[in-house]
Design an enzyme around this catalytic site. Structure first.
Site, PDB file in Angstrom:
ATOM      1  N   LYS A 172     -24.097   6.433  -2.582  1.00 44.10           N
ATOM      2  CA  LYS A 172     -23.708   7.800  -3.015  1.00 44.10           C
ATOM      3  C   LYS A 172     -23.505   7.910  -4.404  1.00 44.10           C
ATOM      4  O   LYS A 172     -23.575   9.104  -4.951  1.00 44.10           O
ATOM      5  CB  LYS A 172     -22.346   8.270  -2.369  1.00 44.10           C
ATOM      6  CG  LYS A 172     -20.968   7.416  -2.969  1.00 44.10           C
ATOM      7  CD  LYS A 172     -19.775   7.799  -2.370  1.00 44.10           C
ATOM      8  CE  LYS A 172     -19.697   7.308  -0.970  1.00 44.10           C
ATOM      9  NZ  LYS A 172     -18.278   7.520  -0.187  1.00 44.10           N
ATOM     10  N   TYR A 226       0.682  -1.085   0.246  1.00 45.16           N
ATOM     11  CA  TYR A 226       0.083   0.075   0.097  1.00 45.16           C
ATOM     12  C   TYR A 226       0.863   1.230   0.051  1.00 45.16           C
ATOM     13  O   TYR A 226       1.421   1.599   0.961  1.00 45.16           O
ATOM     14  CB  TYR A 226      -0.897   0.126   1.369  1.00 45.16           C
ATOM     15  CG  TYR A 226      -1.885  -1.224   1.078  1.00 45.16           C
ATOM     16  CD1 TYR A 226      -2.222  -1.697   0.173  1.00 45.16           C
ATOM     17  CD2 TYR A 226      -2.587  -1.456   2.277  1.00 45.16           C
ATOM     18  CE1 TYR A 226      -3.183  -2.854   0.100  1.00 45.16           C
ATOM     19  CE2 TYR A 226      -3.400  -2.525   2.499  1.00 45.16           C
ATOM     20  CZ  TYR A 226      -3.888  -3.234   1.230  1.00 45.16           C
ATOM     21  OH  TYR A 226      -4.627  -4.326   1.297  1.00 45.16           O
ATOM     22  N   SER A 284      -4.268 -14.531   0.673  1.00 45.81           N
ATOM     23  CA  SER A 284      -5.111 -13.593   0.132  1.00 45.81           C
ATOM     24  C   SER A 284      -5.365 -14.076  -1.362  1.00 45.81           C
ATOM     25  O   SER A 284      -4.387 -14.199  -2.005  1.00 45.81           O
ATOM     26  CB  SER A 284      -4.755 -12.305   0.462  1.00 45.81           C
ATOM     27  OG  SER A 284      -5.696 -11.164  -0.473  1.00 45.81           O
TER      28      SER A 284
END
Length: 324
Positions: A216, A54, A151
């Site tokens: 949204k 990240y 993962s």
């Protein structure tokens, strides 16, 4: 907050965890990370997830700094290894060399002595699984990680790794971290069952489909200013969701949530948590109010008729495949 065991382990994680993909160390400032982590603790969240990839370590630094004021035994911290962390030929993958080097680097960036759950961020076709599993087992023996995990591994990969661990008498994997939300349900086909047999609990990411399942974004309208969908620098994945048919389905799901007196995001999280194989759902947040609102999803129990209604609505875009 409610808690579940991480697979077959004795480790208990909050049903809602706080992740840092596309937020801390990237799109959000350290102040926001600090405030969201504080809000998470107030809500009873004890699980915090990041990854070395990240923003090339900046995500780990941000979450490590935000967690520094808290007692280490009070939270569960996970990070990951696989993606490139340099330009060298061995600066990637799941070789013993890369795993050992990156575990040490992650510990430094996080400012901690150990990692609770260490995820192999993806499967490495170039490294024997036995080499990867032995490296993870050695890190566990050294106390640098407490549990090894994977993962986005397939059912076959999970089953094969489980078999190798048993044969070599290695510590078993504890978890798999796949994407899972109302639109991306591939783990229901084989991964959930393979994980159950191997004792892995799911820690799912993107349960709100990059924010689409907050309501949204509206069909026929531009993405609101200031949202991820309006930011070309971070909206590579979310762009594929911004279709009128998908957003029309989201609008119908929003009506279901309103009928139950809850937010759409809470409905989406409760839907993910309906799966007994899911140990925790990771949310992303840049504001404390988002953490507080999402944490309330653990109190929602979806009845069979509501689940049937949701499935009927989702069937309208059954062939939809978001970009990965």
């Amino acid at each position: 907050m409610k808690y579940r065991r991480l697979g077959n382990t004795g480790l208990k994680v909050s049903e809602i965890g706080l992740g840092s993909w596309l937020t801390y160390g990237t799109a959000a400032e350290q102040k926001a990370a600090d405030e969201c982590v504080a809000a998470a603790f107030e809500c009873g969240i004890n699980f915090f997830d990041t990854a070395n990839a990240y923003n090339r370590g900046e995500g780990e630094k941000a979450i490590g700094a935000a967690l520094r004021p808290y007692k280490r035994s009070d939270y569960v911290l996970s990070t990951k290894v696989f993606f490139p962390m340099g330009d060298g030929i061995n600066d990637r993958g799941l070789s013993r060399k890369h795993i050992m080097e990156q575990c040490e680097a992650s510990l430094r960036r996080l400012g901690t002595d150990y990692i609770d759950v260490y995820f192999c961020h993806r499967f490495d076709q170039d490294t024997p699984v036995e080499e990867t599993l032995r490296a993870l087992d050695d890190l566990t023996a050294q106390g640098k990680i407490l549990y090894a995990a994977v993962s986005e591994w397939s059912a076959a990969q999970i089953a094969a790794a489980s078999g190798i661990s048993r044969r070599l008498n290695l510590r078993p994997l504890a978890s798999n971290q796949p994407i899972y939300n109302m639109f991306e349900r591939y783990i229901e086909q084989e991964v959930l069952e393979a994980s159950r047999e191997a004792g892995l609990g799911q820690v799912v990411f993107s349960p709100l489909a990059q924010g689409i399942l907050t309501g949204k974004y509206k069909p026929g309208q531009q993405a609101p200013a200031g949202t991820r969908g309006a930011d070309d620098s971070v909206n590579g994945v979310i762009r594929s969701y911004l279709r009128d048919d998908v957003l029309g389905v989201v609008a119908q799901l929003d009506e279901v949530a309103a009928g139950l007196g809850v937010k759409l995001s809470q409905l989406a999280l409760a839907w993910v948590l309906r799966q007994p194989g899911v140990s925790s759902a990771l949310i992303g947040a840049s504001k404390p109010a988002q953490v507080q609102e999402n944490a309330q999803a653990v109190d929602i129990v979806l009845q069979p008729d509501t689940l049937e209604t949701i499935d009927r609505i989702l069937s309208q875009v059954a062939g939809f495949a978001p970009a990965r």
